[in-house]
Design a protein around this motif. Structure first.
Motif, PDB file in Angstrom:
ATOM      1  N   VAL A  95       0.839  -1.207   0.000  1.00  0.00           N
ATOM      2  CA  VAL A  95       0.000   0.000   0.000  1.00  0.00           C
ATOM      3  C   VAL A  95       0.868   1.249   0.000  1.00  0.00           C
ATOM      4  O   VAL A  95       1.995   1.243   0.491  1.00  0.00           O
ATOM      5  CB  VAL A  95      -0.969   0.044   1.215  1.00  0.00           C
ATOM      6  CG1 VAL A  95      -2.040  -1.006   1.105  1.00  0.00           C
ATOM      7  CG2 VAL A  95      -0.217  -0.087   2.510  1.00  0.00           C
ATOM      8  N   ARG A  96       0.313   2.330  -0.561  1.00  0.00           N
ATOM      9  CA  ARG A  96       0.982   3.629  -0.552  1.00  0.00           C
ATOM     10  C   ARG A  96       0.660   4.322   0.772  1.00  0.00           C
ATOM     11  O   ARG A  96      -0.476   4.301   1.223  1.00  0.00           O
ATOM     12  CB  ARG A  96       0.509   4.487  -1.712  1.00  0.00           C
ATOM     13  CG  ARG A  96       0.868   3.921  -3.059  1.00  0.00           C
ATOM     14  CD  ARG A  96       0.411   4.788  -4.195  1.00  0.00           C
ATOM     15  NE  ARG A  96      -1.036   4.967  -4.184  1.00  0.00           N
ATOM     16  CZ  ARG A  96      -1.682   5.982  -4.775  1.00  0.00           C
ATOM     17  NH1 ARG A  96      -1.020   6.910  -5.405  1.00  0.00           N
ATOM     18  NH2 ARG A  96      -2.984   6.061  -4.729  1.00  0.00           N
ATOM     19  N   VAL A  97       1.667   4.939   1.359  1.00  0.00           N
ATOM     20  CA  VAL A  97       1.512   5.607   2.655  1.00  0.00           C
ATOM     21  C   VAL A  97       2.091   7.015   2.548  1.00  0.00           C
ATOM     22  O   VAL A  97       3.169   7.212   1.986  1.00  0.00           O
ATOM     23  CB  VAL A  97       2.235   4.814   3.769  1.00  0.00           C
ATOM     24  CG1 VAL A  97       2.166   5.536   5.092  1.00  0.00           C
ATOM     25  CG2 VAL A  97       1.647   3.417   3.887  1.00  0.00           C
ATOM     26  N   ALA A  98       1.367   8.013   3.084  1.00  0.00           N
ATOM     27  CA  ALA A  98       1.852   9.389   3.117  1.00  0.00           C
ATOM     28  C   ALA A  98       2.964   9.490   4.156  1.00  0.00           C
ATOM     29  O   ALA A  98       2.794   9.074   5.299  1.00  0.00           O
ATOM     30  CB  ALA A  98       0.716  10.341   3.464  1.00  0.00           C
ATOM     31  N   VAL A  99       4.104  10.047   3.755  1.00  0.00           N
ATOM     32  CA  VAL A  99       5.257  10.129   4.646  1.00  0.00           C
ATOM     33  C   VAL A  99       4.981  11.062   5.818  1.00  0.00           C
ATOM     34  O   VAL A  99       5.301  10.759   6.956  1.00  0.00           O
ATOM     35  CB  VAL A  99       6.512  10.583   3.868  1.00  0.00           C
ATOM     36  CG1 VAL A  99       7.664  10.876   4.800  1.00  0.00           C
ATOM     37  CG2 VAL A  99       6.910   9.531   2.855  1.00  0.00           C
ATOM     38  N   LYS A 100       4.352  12.226   5.585  1.00  0.00           N
ATOM     39  CA  LYS A 100       4.119  13.224   6.645  1.00  0.00           C
ATOM     40  C   LYS A 100       3.184  12.723   7.741  1.00  0.00           C
ATOM     41  O   LYS A 100       3.452  12.903   8.920  1.00  0.00           O
ATOM     42  CB  LYS A 100       3.570  14.514   6.055  1.00  0.00           C
ATOM     43  CG  LYS A 100       4.630  15.418   5.487  1.00  0.00           C
ATOM     44  CD  LYS A 100       4.072  16.777   5.142  1.00  0.00           C
ATOM     45  CE  LYS A 100       5.141  17.660   4.552  1.00  0.00           C
ATOM     46  NZ  LYS A 100       4.623  18.959   4.149  1.00  0.00           N
ATOM     47  N   SER A 101       2.056  12.123   7.349  1.00  0.00           N
ATOM     48  CA  SER A 101       1.046  11.752   8.338  1.00  0.00           C
ATOM     49  C   SER A 101       1.027  10.265   8.668  1.00  0.00           C
ATOM     50  O   SER A 101       0.453   9.861   9.683  1.00  0.00           O
ATOM     51  CB  SER A 101      -0.342  12.175   7.859  1.00  0.00           C
ATOM     52  OG  SER A 101      -0.683  11.476   6.688  1.00  0.00           O
ATOM     53  N   GLY A 102       1.603   9.426   7.826  1.00  0.00           N
ATOM     54  CA  GLY A 102       1.580   7.987   8.043  1.00  0.00           C
ATOM     55  C   GLY A 102       0.266   7.336   7.645  1.00  0.00           C
ATOM     56  O   GLY A 102       0.044   6.161   7.891  1.00  0.00           O
ATOM     57  N   GLU A 103      -0.644   8.109   7.013  1.00  0.00           N
ATOM     58  CA  GLU A 103      -1.948   7.599   6.569  1.00  0.00           C
ATOM     59  C   GLU A 103      -1.805   6.772   5.313  1.00  0.00           C
ATOM     60  O   GLU A 103      -1.033   7.112   4.417  1.00  0.00           O
ATOM     61  CB  GLU A 103      -2.874   8.765   6.187  1.00  0.00           C
ATOM     62  CG  GLU A 103      -3.652   9.453   7.255  1.00  0.00           C
ATOM     63  CD  GLU A 103      -4.693   8.636   7.957  1.00  0.00           C
ATOM     64  OE1 GLU A 103      -5.716   8.266   7.348  1.00  0.00           O
ATOM     65  OE2 GLU A 103      -4.491   8.395   9.145  1.00  0.00           O
ATOM     66  N   ALA A 104      -2.561   5.692   5.220  1.00  0.00           N
ATOM     67  CA  ALA A 104      -2.614   4.896   3.983  1.00  0.00           C
ATOM     68  C   ALA A 104      -3.415   5.677   2.942  1.00  0.00           C
ATOM     69  O   ALA A 104      -4.381   6.360   3.281  1.00  0.00           O
ATOM     70  CB  ALA A 104      -3.264   3.554   4.249  1.00  0.00           C
ATOM     71  N   ILE A 105      -2.980   5.579   1.682  1.00  0.00           N
ATOM     72  CA  ILE A 105      -3.630   6.309   0.602  1.00  0.00           C
ATOM     73  C   ILE A 105      -4.496   5.334  -0.198  1.00  0.00           C
ATOM     74  O   ILE A 105      -4.021   4.258  -0.576  1.00  0.00           O
ATOM     75  CB  ILE A 105      -2.573   6.979  -0.311  1.00  0.00           C
ATOM     76  CG1 ILE A 105      -1.783   7.986   0.510  1.00  0.00           C
ATOM     77  CG2 ILE A 105      -3.228   7.628  -1.505  1.00  0.00           C
ATOM     78  CD1 ILE A 105      -0.479   8.377  -0.101  1.00  0.00           C
ATOM     79  N   ASN A 106      -5.751   5.727  -0.413  1.00  0.00           N
ATOM     80  CA  ASN A 106      -6.672   4.868  -1.165  1.00  0.00           C
ATOM     81  C   ASN A 106      -6.232   4.765  -2.618  1.00  0.00           C
ATOM     82  O   ASN A 106      -5.701   5.701  -3.184  1.00  0.00           O
ATOM     83  CB  ASN A 106      -8.093   5.433  -1.116  1.00  0.00           C
ATOM     84  CG  ASN A 106      -8.590   5.616   0.303  1.00  0.00           C
ATOM     85  OD1 ASN A 106      -7.871   5.327   1.247  1.00  0.00           O
ATOM     86  ND2 ASN A 106      -9.782   6.092   0.452  1.00  0.00           N
ATOM     87  N   GLY A 107      -6.567   3.636  -3.244  1.00  0.00           N
ATOM     88  CA  GLY A 107      -6.304   3.509  -4.676  1.00  0.00           C
ATOM     89  C   GLY A 107      -5.422   2.428  -5.001  1.00  0.00           C
ATOM     90  O   GLY A 107      -4.711   1.719  -5.008  1.00  0.00           O
TER      91      GLY A 107
END
Length: 107
Positions: A95-107
């Protein structure tokens, strides 16, 4: 070939150029050219002559491709702010993860 960090449907923020700071949704990714089409960003005007299909003619305003390096994914927790992307394995899936927030990115 490496995995795509920016995909169709993602919300992105423009990092440089005349539209710096603006954000929009990715309409199309052109990986061979290293470009993306972003809705409402880098809009080009095309003057069209009257034709049978378009008897009025006129000016068409369409988004033009821009370099993928000029855009960054929008942080899911902080809308309007750019973030980098990393990949993690969660539940056996990549899965893709945002580096700043650590949130998983949909898609």
């Amino acid at each position: 070939m490496s995995a795509a960090k920016i995909k169709k449907g993602d919300k992105v923020v423009v990092l440089s150029g005349k539209d710096k700071g603006r954000s929009g949704e990715v309409l199309k990714v052109l990986p061979k050219d290293g470009k993306v089409l972003v809705d409402g960003v880098n809009v080009a005007a095309r003057h069209r002559k009257p034709s049978q299909g378009n008897p009025q003619g006129g000016i068409d305003r369409l988004p033009a491709p821009m370099a993928i390096s000029k855009v960054a994914l929008e942080d899911p927790k902080n809308p309007g702010k750019p973030t980098r992307v990393r990949f993690e394995i969660q539940d056996g899936k990549k899965v893709r993860v945002a580096v700043k927030s650590g949130e998983a990115i949909n898609g």
